[in-house]
Design an enzyme around this catalytic site. Structure first.
Site, PDB file in Angstrom:
ATOM      1  N   ASP A  18       0.869  -1.164   0.000  1.00 56.16           N
ATOM      2  CA  ASP A  18       0.000   0.000   0.000  1.00 56.16           C
ATOM      3  C   ASP A  18       0.917   1.230   0.000  1.00 56.16           C
ATOM      4  O   ASP A  18       2.103   1.118   0.316  1.00 56.16           O
ATOM      5  CB  ASP A  18      -0.895  -0.033   1.243  1.00 56.16           C
ATOM      6  CG  ASP A  18      -1.765   1.203   1.367  1.00 56.16           C
ATOM      7  OD1 ASP A  18      -2.386   1.598   0.362  1.00 56.16           O
ATOM      8  OD2 ASP A  18      -1.822   1.774   2.477  1.00 56.16           O
ATOM      9  N   ASP A  20      -0.074   5.086   0.927  1.00 50.83           N
ATOM     10  CA  ASP A  20      -0.260   6.146   1.917  1.00 50.83           C
ATOM     11  C   ASP A  20      -0.144   5.620   3.340  1.00 50.83           C
ATOM     12  O   ASP A  20      -0.810   4.653   3.723  1.00 50.83           O
ATOM     13  CB  ASP A  20      -1.619   6.810   1.728  1.00 50.83           C
ATOM     14  CG  ASP A  20      -1.773   7.414   0.337  1.00 50.83           C
ATOM     15  OD1 ASP A  20      -0.740   7.600  -0.347  1.00 50.83           O
ATOM     16  OD2 ASP A  20      -2.918   7.702  -0.070  1.00 50.83           O
ATOM     17  N   ASP A 191      -1.359  -0.167   6.122  1.00 50.03           N
ATOM     18  CA  ASP A 191      -1.702   0.463   7.402  1.00 50.03           C
ATOM     19  C   ASP A 191      -3.184   0.357   7.731  1.00 50.03           C
ATOM     20  O   ASP A 191      -3.591   0.686   8.840  1.00 50.03           O
ATOM     21  CB  ASP A 191      -1.341   1.956   7.350  1.00 50.03           C
ATOM     22  CG  ASP A 191      -2.284   2.724   6.434  1.00 50.03           C
ATOM     23  OD1 ASP A 191      -3.108   3.512   6.940  1.00 50.03           O
ATOM     24  OD2 ASP A 191      -2.227   2.524   5.202  1.00 50.03           O
TER      25      ASP A 191
END
Length: 283
Positions: A18, A20, A191
């Site tokens: 991922d 961000d 996250d």
């Protein structure tokens, strides 16, 4: 072990990241709001609203309903934007805005996976026009990202392909099939609780700076939890991850059919899901 060089007689493997708050310290898309304001695409009020969205994103406090409202707002906001102008703004400000917020720990992981013979794939809900240049910056091999519908050179505000939640997992599986990856030996990093489907597809899932829900899930499943907190410019750390030339970044920002716009696509609205389009980064 992560650093073990792959046995090339076995099926290929990859590490899926991922973007961000996993590879970079902020939302890649919302980070460009000031640049869009300076380019005349949005007004001061819109800058303040995207700044608030960035705050909520970093705080990890947005619930599903809040996210849906913000998607609707931002999707409408980008309607009519000139695609080429967006590409140029991203290319011109990429060094200034993105390079300083790349996590040193993430860059080291990317380097370690490459050293071990694994492909590195960025899988992000952010727009392809942002993610592809960042992938080039990081030395990623491939990128999966959101794309928006374009008519007459402008964004319509509708989504062609939305790389979010279960769709990310589907993209990983399709890429594994086309590239011959053995998912049981692959790695994934995120996250967000929304990326549980992607994390579940690989044999080595990792939670990075996880939100509360993902932290609970990772603890329950005994997944490793990593903390990244050292943003650093790539030129200041690892020669092997030195940044490409500015012309290369401009070219990367311009590739592909019109994709989701920076600052807006991460929170895009309507979900349409035609086939996944994988961007292969040229080095």
């Amino acid at each position: 072990m992560l650093g073990t060089v792959e046995n090339h007689s076995l099926p290929r493997t990859a590490a899926f990241f991922d973007l961000d708050k996993t590879v970079i310290a902020k939302s890649s898309t919302l980070t460009f709001s000031k640049s869009f304001y300076q380019g005349g695409l949005i007004n001061r009020r819109a800058v303040l609203r995207t700044a608030y969205a960035q705050f909520v994103f970093l705080a990890g406090g947005a619930d599903h309903d809040q996210m849906e409202r913000m998607r609707e707002y931002l999707s409408a906001l980008c309607r009519g934007w000139n695609v080429q102008q967006v590409r140029e703004i991203v290319a011109e400000t990429l060094h200034e805005l993105i390079d300083p917020i790349i996590y040193d720990e993430a860059a080291s992981l990317i380097e370690a996976h490459h050293t071990a013979g694994r492909d590195v794939v960025i899988v992000s809900t952010s727009g392809a026009e942002v993610v592809e240049p960042i992938g080039e910056l990081l030395g990623a091999d491939r990128v999966v990202a959101t794309r928006m519908v374009v008519e007459n050179g402008a964004f319509t505000g509708e989504v062609e392909y939305y790389a979010y939640g279960p769709t990310k997992a589907e993209a990983v599986k399709e890429l594994a099939e086309s590239e011959g990856y053995d998912l049981s030996r692959c790695y994934a990093y995120s996250d967000s609780i929304t990326d549980i489907p992607m994390l579940e597809t690989v044999g080595h899932p990792h939670a990075v700076n996880p939100d509360r829900a993902l932290r609970r899930e990772a603890t329950a499943r005994d997944w490793p939890v990593l903390t990244f907190n050292r943003p650093v410019r790539l030129k200041q750390r690892v020669p092997a991850l030195s940044m490409p030339s500015r012309p290369a970044l401009v070219a990367a920002a311009a590739v592909g059919a019109a994709a989701a716009t920076a600052g807006l696509v991460w929170l895009a609205g309507r979900r349409r899901e035609p086939g996944v389009r994988i961007a292969q980064i040229q080095h």
